[in-house]
Design a protein around this motif. Structure first.
Motif, PDB file in Angstrom:
ATOM      1  N   PHE A 109       0.715  -1.251  -0.043  1.00 56.92           N
ATOM      2  CA  PHE A 109      -0.200  -0.149   0.122  1.00 56.92           C
ATOM      3  C   PHE A 109       0.718   1.158   0.052  1.00 56.92           C
ATOM      4  CE2 PHE A 109      -2.253   3.572   2.383  1.00 56.92           C
ATOM      5  CZ  PHE A 109      -3.100   3.654   1.575  1.00 56.92           C
ATOM      6  N   VAL A 110       1.839   1.316   0.785  1.00 54.33           N
ATOM      7  CA  VAL A 110       2.821   2.487   0.938  1.00 54.33           C
ATOM      8  C   VAL A 110       3.220   2.871  -0.621  1.00 54.33           C
ATOM      9  CG1 VAL A 110       4.848   3.300   1.875  1.00 54.33           C
ATOM     10  CG2 VAL A 110       3.522   2.170   3.288  1.00 54.33           C
ATOM     11  N   LYS A 111       3.751   1.700  -1.202  1.00 53.12           N
ATOM     12  CA  LYS A 111       4.089   2.038  -2.592  1.00 53.12           C
ATOM     13  C   LYS A 111       3.101   2.775  -3.436  1.00 53.12           C
ATOM     14  CE  LYS A 111       6.061  -0.436  -6.688  1.00 53.12           C
ATOM     15  NZ  LYS A 111       6.835  -1.727  -6.906  1.00 53.12           N
ATOM     16  N   TYR A 112       1.802   2.132  -3.408  1.00 49.93           N
ATOM     17  CA  TYR A 112       0.867   2.713  -4.139  1.00 49.93           C
ATOM     18  C   TYR A 112       0.606   4.318  -4.044  1.00 49.93           C
ATOM     19  CZ  TYR A 112       0.399  -1.838  -6.258  1.00 49.93           C
ATOM     20  OH  TYR A 112       0.663  -3.166  -6.946  1.00 49.93           O
ATOM     21  N   PHE A 113       0.791   4.514  -2.406  1.00 44.58           N
ATOM     22  CA  PHE A 113       0.465   5.654  -1.866  1.00 44.58           C
ATOM     23  C   PHE A 113       1.283   6.713  -2.143  1.00 44.58           C
ATOM     24  CE2 PHE A 113       0.769   9.004   1.434  1.00 44.58           C
ATOM     25  CZ  PHE A 113      -0.206   9.612   1.441  1.00 44.58           C
ATOM     26  N   TYR A 114       2.810   6.111  -2.262  1.00 44.39           N
ATOM     27  CA  TYR A 114       3.742   7.006  -2.705  1.00 44.39           C
ATOM     28  C   TYR A 114       3.412   7.625  -4.203  1.00 44.39           C
ATOM     29  CZ  TYR A 114       8.476   8.489  -4.353  1.00 44.39           C
ATOM     30  OH  TYR A 114       9.356   9.206  -5.026  1.00 44.39           O
ATOM     31  N   TYR A 115       3.376   6.528  -5.106  1.00 52.30           N
ATOM     32  CA  TYR A 115       3.265   6.873  -6.421  1.00 52.30           C
ATOM     33  C   TYR A 115       1.950   7.822  -6.874  1.00 52.30           C
ATOM     34  CZ  TYR A 115       7.407   4.333  -7.727  1.00 52.30           C
ATOM     35  OH  TYR A 115       8.631   3.718  -7.879  1.00 52.30           O
ATOM     36  N   PHE A 116       1.098   7.642  -6.043  1.00 50.18           N
ATOM     37  CA  PHE A 116      -0.174   8.344  -6.196  1.00 50.18           C
ATOM     38  C   PHE A 116       0.044   9.746  -5.802  1.00 50.18           C
ATOM     39  CE2 PHE A 116      -3.768  10.745  -4.398  1.00 50.18           C
ATOM     40  CZ  PHE A 116      -4.778  10.954  -5.035  1.00 50.18           C
ATOM     41  N   VAL A 117       0.888  10.084  -4.610  1.00 48.08           N
ATOM     42  CA  VAL A 117       1.173  11.512  -4.254  1.00 48.08           C
ATOM     43  C   VAL A 117       2.072  11.961  -5.137  1.00 48.08           C
ATOM     44  CG1 VAL A 117       2.402  12.769  -2.282  1.00 48.08           C
ATOM     45  CG2 VAL A 117       0.655  10.865  -1.699  1.00 48.08           C
ATOM     46  N   LEU A 118       3.102  11.198  -5.594  1.00 50.04           N
ATOM     47  CA  LEU A 118       4.355  11.765  -6.522  1.00 50.04           C
ATOM     48  C   LEU A 118       3.524  12.039  -7.779  1.00 50.04           C
ATOM     49  CD1 LEU A 118       7.230  12.461  -7.410  1.00 50.04           C
ATOM     50  CD2 LEU A 118       7.264   9.845  -7.977  1.00 50.04           C
ATOM     51  N   LEU A 119       2.639  11.342  -8.453  1.00 47.29           N
ATOM     52  CA  LEU A 119       1.897  11.789  -9.531  1.00 47.29           C
ATOM     53  C   LEU A 119       1.297  12.894  -9.500  1.00 47.29           C
ATOM     54  CD1 LEU A 119       1.371  10.827 -12.603  1.00 47.29           C
ATOM     55  CD2 LEU A 119      -0.413   9.441 -11.778  1.00 47.29           C
ATOM     56  N   THR A 120       0.316  12.870  -8.464  1.00 45.29           N
ATOM     57  CA  THR A 120      -0.501  14.168  -8.354  1.00 45.29           C
ATOM     58  C   THR A 120       0.187  15.352  -8.080  1.00 45.29           C
ATOM     59  OG1 THR A 120      -1.150  13.667  -5.988  1.00 45.29           O
ATOM     60  CG2 THR A 120      -2.656  12.823  -7.626  1.00 45.29           C
ATOM     61  N   HIS A 121       1.461  15.002  -7.731  1.00 44.57           N
ATOM     62  CA  HIS A 121       2.162  16.452  -7.270  1.00 44.57           C
ATOM     63  C   HIS A 121       2.868  17.004  -8.360  1.00 44.57           C
ATOM     64  CE1 HIS A 121       5.593  18.817  -5.402  1.00 44.57           C
ATOM     65  NE2 HIS A 121       6.427  18.022  -6.169  1.00 44.57           N
ATOM     66  N   ILE A 122       3.329  15.947  -9.360  1.00 51.67           N
ATOM     67  CA  ILE A 122       4.063  16.440 -10.484  1.00 51.67           C
ATOM     68  C   ILE A 122       2.866  17.049 -11.500  1.00 51.67           C
ATOM     69  CG2 ILE A 122       4.957  15.664 -12.855  1.00 51.67           C
ATOM     70  CD1 ILE A 122       6.417  13.311 -10.785  1.00 51.67           C
ATOM     71  N   VAL A 123       1.925  16.299 -11.573  1.00 48.30           N
ATOM     72  CA  VAL A 123       0.693  17.015 -12.387  1.00 48.30           C
ATOM     73  C   VAL A 123       0.379  18.364 -11.937  1.00 48.30           C
ATOM     74  CG1 VAL A 123      -1.707  16.688 -13.088  1.00 48.30           C
ATOM     75  CG2 VAL A 123      -0.082  14.690 -13.396  1.00 48.30           C
ATOM     76  N   MET A 124       0.162  18.272 -10.724  1.00 49.42           N
ATOM     77  CA  MET A 124      -0.220  19.720 -10.140  1.00 49.42           C
ATOM     78  C   MET A 124       0.849  20.737 -10.328  1.00 49.42           C
ATOM     79  SD  MET A 124      -3.333  19.562  -9.331  1.00 49.42           S
ATOM     80  CE  MET A 124      -4.698  18.428  -8.927  1.00 49.42           C
ATOM     81  N   SER A 125       1.936  20.227 -10.227  1.00 47.77           N
ATOM     82  CA  SER A 125       3.055  21.151 -10.268  1.00 47.77           C
ATOM     83  C   SER A 125       3.004  22.049 -11.446  1.00 47.77           C
ATOM     84  CB  SER A 125       4.259  20.734  -9.800  1.00 47.77           C
ATOM     85  OG  SER A 125       4.754  19.660 -10.802  1.00 47.77           O
ATOM     86  N   VAL A 126       2.717  21.057 -12.416  1.00 50.93           N
ATOM     87  CA  VAL A 126       2.608  21.623 -14.030  1.00 50.93           C
ATOM     88  C   VAL A 126       1.419  22.498 -14.249  1.00 50.93           C
ATOM     89  CG1 VAL A 126       2.344  21.273 -16.498  1.00 50.93           C
ATOM     90  CG2 VAL A 126       4.059  19.924 -14.899  1.00 50.93           C
ATOM     91  N   ILE A 127       0.125  22.142 -13.603  1.00 53.56           N
ATOM     92  CA  ILE A 127      -1.046  22.812 -13.822  1.00 53.56           C
ATOM     93  C   ILE A 127      -0.965  24.203 -13.083  1.00 53.56           C
ATOM     94  CG2 ILE A 127      -3.582  22.730 -13.036  1.00 53.56           C
ATOM     95  CD1 ILE A 127      -3.235  19.721 -13.609  1.00 53.56           C
ATOM     96  N   VAL A 128      -0.478  24.096 -11.719  1.00 53.54           N
ATOM     97  CA  VAL A 128      -0.443  25.532 -10.834  1.00 53.54           C
ATOM     98  C   VAL A 128       0.306  26.609 -11.682  1.00 53.54           C
ATOM     99  CG1 VAL A 128       1.463  25.121  -9.202  1.00 53.54           C
ATOM    100  CG2 VAL A 128      -0.384  26.107  -8.513  1.00 53.54           C
ATOM    101  N   ILE A 129       1.297  26.463 -12.434  1.00 53.83           N
ATOM    102  CA  ILE A 129       2.072  27.486 -13.060  1.00 53.83           C
ATOM    103  C   ILE A 129       1.293  28.610 -13.822  1.00 53.83           C
ATOM    104  CG2 ILE A 129       3.901  28.083 -14.961  1.00 53.83           C
ATOM    105  CD1 ILE A 129       5.028  25.203 -14.280  1.00 53.83           C
ATOM    106  N   PRO A 130       0.251  28.353 -14.563  1.00 52.17           N
ATOM    107  CA  PRO A 130      -0.619  29.251 -15.170  1.00 52.17           C
ATOM    108  C   PRO A 130      -1.335  29.846 -14.135  1.00 52.17           C
ATOM    109  CG  PRO A 130      -1.139  27.168 -16.069  1.00 52.17           C
ATOM    110  CD  PRO A 130       0.069  26.882 -15.290  1.00 52.17           C
ATOM    111  N   PHE A 131      -1.868  29.320 -13.111  1.00 53.85           N
ATOM    112  CA  PHE A 131      -2.610  29.808 -12.314  1.00 53.85           C
ATOM    113  C   PHE A 131      -1.807  30.792 -11.359  1.00 53.85           C
ATOM    114  CE2 PHE A 131      -5.300  26.089 -13.161  1.00 53.85           C
ATOM    115  CZ  PHE A 131      -6.715  26.721 -13.179  1.00 53.85           C
ATOM    116  N   VAL A 132      -0.635  30.342 -10.998  1.00 53.01           N
ATOM    117  CA  VAL A 132       0.304  31.386 -10.269  1.00 53.01           C
ATOM    118  C   VAL A 132       0.406  32.728 -10.967  1.00 53.01           C
ATOM    119  CG1 VAL A 132       2.411  31.776  -9.102  1.00 53.01           C
ATOM    120  CG2 VAL A 132       1.130  29.481  -8.772  1.00 53.01           C
ATOM    121  N   LEU A 133       0.678  32.432 -12.270  1.00 52.68           N
ATOM    122  CA  LEU A 133       1.069  33.524 -13.307  1.00 52.68           C
ATOM    123  C   LEU A 133      -0.136  34.712 -13.337  1.00 52.68           C
ATOM    124  CD1 LEU A 133       3.230  31.882 -15.584  1.00 52.68           C
ATOM    125  CD2 LEU A 133       4.067  33.116 -13.798  1.00 52.68           C
TER     126      LEU A 133
END
Length: 176
Positions: A109-133
């Motif tokens: 479960f820890v592995k799946y949780f880690y990859y879920f957090v990592l994936l959503t972190h990466i996706v959101m870090s790209v999505i947030v750029i235009p929002f911040v700007l």
């Protein structure tokens, strides 16, 4: 709204926002493919994880400041949060250009949780750029009503990215 400042046209920034929103993630991805044979004098992951934690704190403090109508404090804190994010990005790129990626060693479960957090972190870090700007441009052009509307979206996205960055670091740190 501050009546002493006229609302400036924020449309002139749209092309720059689009360009930066595309170029930044593409540049980061491209730079991941470049390896420089240099050993950095410090181990960067705990440093940029601390920057993420500080960014989250600054975002919360900026939110509290604006809730209390402390506009100048809010403005200074938000500029600091942007500076922290830029510093994070520079250090993150420097680390990945000079070091091999670390594999997560957890299982189940820890592995799946880690990859879920990592994936959503990466996706959101790209999505947030235009929002911040966009949020920033609406503030500096004194388009406060539109700034408030998008800030309600930007704040939780940016806070999520900052907090999950720390979580990802904590979860992978035993495997460095």
């Amino acid at each position: 709204m501050n009546k002493s400042k006229p609302i400036l046209n924020d449309k002139k920034y749209n092309k720059l926002i689009v360009v930066l929103s595309i170029v930044i993630p593409l540049a980061v991805a491209a730079l991941f493919g470049i390896k420089i044979d240099v050993e950095l004098p410090v181990f960067l992951p705990p440093i940029y994880a601390s920057i993420n934690a500080l960014t989250a704190l600054v975002l919360v403090l900026a939110f509290i400041a604006i809730q209390n109508k402390k506009i100048k404090r809010h403005e200074r804190l938000m500029k600091f949060a942007i500076a922290l994010s830029i510093l994070f990005l520079v250090l993150y790129i420097a680390y990945h250009m000079t070091s091999d990626s670390t594999k997560f060693g957890g299982e189940g479960f820890v592995k799946y949780f880690y990859y879920f957090v990592l994936l959503t972190h990466i996706v959101m870090s790209v999505i947030v750029i235009p929002f911040v700007l966009i949020t920033y441009v609406r503030a500096i052009t004194n388009n406060i009503e539109r700034h408030k509307k998008i800030a309600r979206i930007t704040f939780p996205l940016w806070l999520y990215v900052a907090i999950t960055g720390v979580i990802v670091y904590i979860m992978i740190s035993p495997y460095y």
